[in-house]
Motif scaffolding. Structure first.
Motif, PDB file in Angstrom:
ATOM      1  N   PHE A 139      35.759  20.565  50.387  1.00  0.00           N
ATOM      2  CA  PHE A 139      34.592  21.276  50.919  1.00  0.00           C
ATOM      3  C   PHE A 139      33.521  21.414  49.843  1.00  0.00           C
ATOM      4  O   PHE A 139      32.339  21.143  50.084  1.00  0.00           O
ATOM      5  N   ALA A 140      33.931  21.827  48.647  1.00  0.00           N
ATOM      6  CA  ALA A 140      32.968  22.019  47.554  1.00  0.00           C
ATOM      7  C   ALA A 140      32.312  20.702  47.153  1.00  0.00           C
ATOM      8  O   ALA A 140      31.091  20.647  46.928  1.00  0.00           O
ATOM      9  N   GLU A 141      33.107  19.643  47.073  1.00  0.00           N
ATOM     10  CA  GLU A 141      32.560  18.345  46.655  1.00  0.00           C
ATOM     11  C   GLU A 141      31.575  17.797  47.687  1.00  0.00           C
ATOM     12  O   GLU A 141      30.489  17.338  47.341  1.00  0.00           O
ATOM     13  N   ARG A 147      30.786  25.224  42.449  1.00  0.00           N
ATOM     14  CA  ARG A 147      32.195  25.580  42.280  1.00  0.00           C
ATOM     15  C   ARG A 147      32.823  25.787  43.654  1.00  0.00           C
ATOM     16  O   ARG A 147      32.122  26.028  44.643  1.00  0.00           O
ATOM     17  N   ALA A 148      34.133  25.698  43.698  1.00  0.00           N
ATOM     18  CA  ALA A 148      34.845  25.916  44.955  1.00  0.00           C
ATOM     19  C   ALA A 148      34.788  27.393  45.326  1.00  0.00           C
ATOM     20  O   ALA A 148      34.719  28.265  44.460  1.00  0.00           O
ATOM     21  N   VAL A 149      34.826  27.676  46.623  1.00  0.00           N
ATOM     22  CA  VAL A 149      34.729  29.060  47.106  1.00  0.00           C
ATOM     23  C   VAL A 149      35.911  29.372  48.006  1.00  0.00           C
ATOM     24  O   VAL A 149      36.607  28.487  48.505  1.00  0.00           O
ATOM     25  N   GLY A 150      36.143  30.649  48.215  1.00  0.00           N
ATOM     26  CA  GLY A 150      37.200  31.085  49.108  1.00  0.00           C
ATOM     27  C   GLY A 150      36.891  30.740  50.549  1.00  0.00           C
ATOM     28  O   GLY A 150      35.733  30.442  50.892  1.00  0.00           O
ATOM     29  N   MET A 151      37.899  30.805  51.394  1.00  0.00           N
ATOM     30  CA  MET A 151      37.731  30.425  52.793  1.00  0.00           C
ATOM     31  C   MET A 151      36.699  31.292  53.501  1.00  0.00           C
ATOM     32  O   MET A 151      35.836  30.802  54.226  1.00  0.00           O
ATOM     33  N   ALA A 152      36.763  32.611  53.296  1.00  0.00           N
ATOM     34  CA  ALA A 152      35.834  33.515  53.970  1.00  0.00           C
ATOM     35  C   ALA A 152      34.394  33.225  53.553  1.00  0.00           C
ATOM     36  O   ALA A 152      33.479  33.220  54.384  1.00  0.00           O
ATOM     37  N   SER A 153      34.189  32.956  52.273  1.00  0.00           N
ATOM     38  CA  SER A 153      32.843  32.627  51.783  1.00  0.00           C
ATOM     39  C   SER A 153      32.366  31.295  52.357  1.00  0.00           C
ATOM     40  O   SER A 153      31.186  31.139  52.700  1.00  0.00           O
ATOM     41  N   ALA A 154      33.279  30.337  52.483  1.00  0.00           N
ATOM     42  CA  ALA A 154      32.918  29.039  53.054  1.00  0.00           C
ATOM     43  C   ALA A 154      32.480  29.188  54.504  1.00  0.00           C
ATOM     44  O   ALA A 154      31.497  28.558  54.935  1.00  0.00           O
ATOM     45  N   MET A 157      29.055  30.548  54.593  1.00  0.00           N
ATOM     46  CA  MET A 157      28.107  29.559  54.089  1.00  0.00           C
ATOM     47  C   MET A 157      27.607  28.628  55.192  1.00  0.00           C
ATOM     48  O   MET A 157      26.448  28.221  55.197  1.00  0.00           O
ATOM     49  N   VAL A 158      28.505  28.290  56.118  1.00  0.00           N
ATOM     50  CA  VAL A 158      28.110  27.360  57.187  1.00  0.00           C
ATOM     51  C   VAL A 158      27.867  28.077  58.519  1.00  0.00           C
ATOM     52  O   VAL A 158      27.665  27.434  59.550  1.00  0.00           O
ATOM     53  N   ALA A 177      40.863  24.611  59.475  1.00  0.00           N
ATOM     54  CA  ALA A 177      40.712  23.393  60.276  1.00  0.00           C
ATOM     55  C   ALA A 177      39.271  23.256  60.772  1.00  0.00           C
ATOM     56  O   ALA A 177      38.722  22.149  60.806  1.00  0.00           O
ATOM     57  N   ARG A 178      38.654  24.374  61.128  1.00  0.00           N
ATOM     58  CA  ARG A 178      37.257  24.308  61.575  1.00  0.00           C
ATOM     59  C   ARG A 178      36.330  23.896  60.434  1.00  0.00           C
ATOM     60  O   ARG A 178      35.429  23.085  60.612  1.00  0.00           O
ATOM     61  N   LEU A 179      36.567  24.449  59.259  1.00  0.00           N
ATOM     62  CA  LEU A 179      35.764  24.071  58.098  1.00  0.00           C
ATOM     63  C   LEU A 179      35.925  22.592  57.760  1.00  0.00           C
ATOM     64  O   LEU A 179      34.955  21.906  57.429  1.00  0.00           O
ATOM     65  N   THR A 180      37.150  22.106  57.875  1.00  0.00           N
ATOM     66  CA  THR A 180      37.406  20.692  57.589  1.00  0.00           C
ATOM     67  C   THR A 180      36.737  19.801  58.621  1.00  0.00           C
ATOM     68  O   THR A 180      36.179  18.745  58.285  1.00  0.00           O
TER      69      THR A 180
END
Length: 200
Positions: A139-141, A147-154, A157-158, A177-180
């Motif tokens: 997700f971060a890349e 930097r990488a972030v926690g799931m809740a922050s991700a 973010m979107v 799974a939704r973030l992916t």
């Protein structure tokens, strides 16, 4: 040179584990952190739709569920009292989710490390294929984050709401799974490298 056997490309198995834990990581004498919940969600790699979330509750044998752990996860000692064994849970991962033949991923490396440590310690065969994807790093890349972030922050973010309770395995797997899926809508080939033969 080792080449892992080709994996099915139909689903990504998203896994999130919860384990016994204590405040300030101070476990009581004689107790060790062990998995008490395995959350699983299949992500269809063609449609990017998620399958049902599922929670496998495990009865701990080398520790107890602490008040701190209950506060963090909402998992109580009573909930896991009649839980399945670690061996039974791993067998379900293989039989119901095809984890030996599919790519699997988790948010960070913790989940993989827990299985890698607990399987030999409990004398249970590793239930997954060798290929694991750190979805937090992916997700971060792909979103070019510093930097990488926690799931809740991700999720924030979107613009996605947190569905369910954070730090419950099934709900976290569902959200991951939704973030992916979101990453894959932007970068359809984001997982391609994980299906290539690996030398080692």
């Amino acid at each position: 040179m080792t080449e892992y056997k080709p994996l099915q490309r139909d689903y990504l198995v998203v896994v999130d584990v919860e384990a016994t834990c204590w405040k300030d990581n101070k476990n009581p004498p004689g107790e060790q952190s062990e998995i008490i919940e395995i959350g699983v969600c299949l992500l269809n790699l063609e449609t990017l739709e998620r399958g049902d979330r599922r929670s496998l509750l495990l009865k701990p044998t080398r520790s107890k569920v602490s008040p701190f752990c209950t506060e963090l996860t909402s998992i109580t000692p009573e909930m896991v009292e009649d839980g399945m064994s670690f061996a039974e849970a791993c067998a379900i991962l293989e039989s119901d989710f095809g984890t030996k033949n599919r790519l699997w991923g988790s948010w960070g490396g913790y989940d993989q490390k827990m299985f890698a440590a607990q399987c030999p310690s409990f004398g249970v065969p590793y239930p997954f294929a060798e290929q694991h994807v750190n979805l937090k790093t992916l997700f971060a890349e792909k979103l070019s984050l510093k930097r990488a972030v926690g799931m809740a922050s991700a999720l924030q973010m979107v613009g996605f709401p947190l569905d369910g309770k954070h730090h419950r395995g099934d709900d976290d797997a569902w959200n991951i799974a939704r973030l992916t899926g979101y990453v894959l809508t932007k970068h359809p080939d984001a997982l391609a490298a994980f299906y290539e033969p690996v030398e080692g």
